[in-house]
Scaffold this active site. Sequence first.
Site, mmCIF file in Angstrom:
data_model
loop_
_atom_site.group_PDB
_atom_site.id
_atom_site.type_symbol
_atom_site.label_atom_id
_atom_site.label_comp_id
_atom_site.label_asym_id
_atom_site.label_seq_id
_atom_site.Cartn_x
_atom_site.Cartn_y
_atom_site.Cartn_z
ATOM 1 C CB CYS A 8 -8.175 38.313 19.895
ATOM 2 S SG CYS A 8 -8.261 36.709 20.762
ATOM 3 C CE LYS A 47 -11.939 37.433 26.517
ATOM 4 N NZ LYS A 47 -11.374 37.538 25.142
ATOM 5 N NE ARG A 93 -17.249 32.854 23.196
ATOM 6 C CZ ARG A 93 -16.985 32.094 24.235
ATOM 7 N NH1 ARG A 93 -17.737 31.025 24.485
ATOM 8 N NH2 ARG A 93 -15.976 32.375 25.026
ATOM 9 N NE ARG A 141 -12.656 31.315 22.478
ATOM 10 C CZ ARG A 141 -13.442 32.099 21.768
ATOM 11 N NH1 ARG A 141 -14.163 33.032 22.367
ATOM 12 N NH2 ARG A 141 -13.515 31.982 20.453
ATOM 13 C CE LYS A 147 -15.166 40.228 26.645
ATOM 14 N NZ LYS A 147 -14.554 40.015 25.323
ATOM 15 C CB SER A 162 -22.452 40.510 23.722
ATOM 16 O OG SER A 162 -21.957 39.249 24.167
ATOM 17 C CE1 TYR A 165 -20.691 45.053 21.333
ATOM 18 C CE2 TYR A 165 -20.882 44.360 23.627
ATOM 19 C CZ TYR A 165 -20.277 44.247 22.387
ATOM 20 O OH TYR A 165 -19.272 43.339 22.198
#
Length: 327
Positions: free
Chosen positions: A121, A196, A206, A218, A249, A275, A314
């Site tokens: 990306c 997404k 971010r 976005r 996602k 996240s 994560y």
Amino acid sequence: MNNLNFRRHRRLRSTAGMRAMVRETQLQVTDFIYPIFVIEGENVKNEIPSMPGIYQHSMDNLGEELDEAVSLGIPSVIFFGVVTGKDAVGSGAYHDHGIIQQAIRFAKKRHPELIVVADTCLCEYTDHGHCGVIEGERVLNDPSLDLLVKTAVSQANAGADIIAPSNMMDGFVVAIREGLDEAGFEEIPIMSYAVKYASAYYGPFRDAADSTPQFGDRKAYQMDPANRMEALREAESDIAEGADFLIVKPALSYLDILRDVKNNTLLPMVAYNVSGEYAMAKAAALNGWVDEQRIVLETLTSMKRAGADLIMTYHAKDAARWLEETK
């Protein structure tokens, strides 16, 4: 009571051994892809405030993180870059000696068996924080594809095992597939961020990747969270364009979408446990409100049950330890 006619479902729940014998969904460490943030500089290990336990690592500290992941049996990592020198076209994304390219080479030399996924990306490298070329405040689709192809080829040249484009430009899979093939990388698979959503769950990422848009949002290229059938259209397009894996996602609020897509494809499915999902579980655990181990393993199992073959998370290191303890 002898005249009652009912089924005794509890027979199969009576002991831990019995429950394990009939368990339908198995969560394993080999399901995990572990995200790692790589930052420019030396001797850097910055904990991300909104993601306790997750760090930005400079190259000289990356080896320790990779060694730990490999020692826990985690088979795959995905790298995200954190850079200071940004420009309008995100040239750091496709520089042969960019931070991600360096990380890929280092990881493949240190642990050749590790499957290294490259996030493909531009948003982490553009000074405006968007995932493509801009004109005014509009993200241009087709000019962005050219830069994404350059990025993918540079990552493959560095030794990436899988290219994972996350930009949500129309036609990004076929453009990257053709670019990789022309560069001699016909055997490199594409793990497409096919579905997404424009989600509020990305906030901590971010901060971690310093990729917040400097204007607007976005929503013109990521999907509306209210849409379901659109996910099937997006997945269908990416399959036709040559994707080898499909990512949904975020994961936790989109388990229905994950199952929908799984039911409509034979490709391996990846759930991205993002996240914000991580941060919520960590915050609740640190406050003593939930049992972290139980809630995380239950959450990850729900993603497998919904259809995920792999989980980008994560929690990977913690979950790997917990799964080993429960064997």
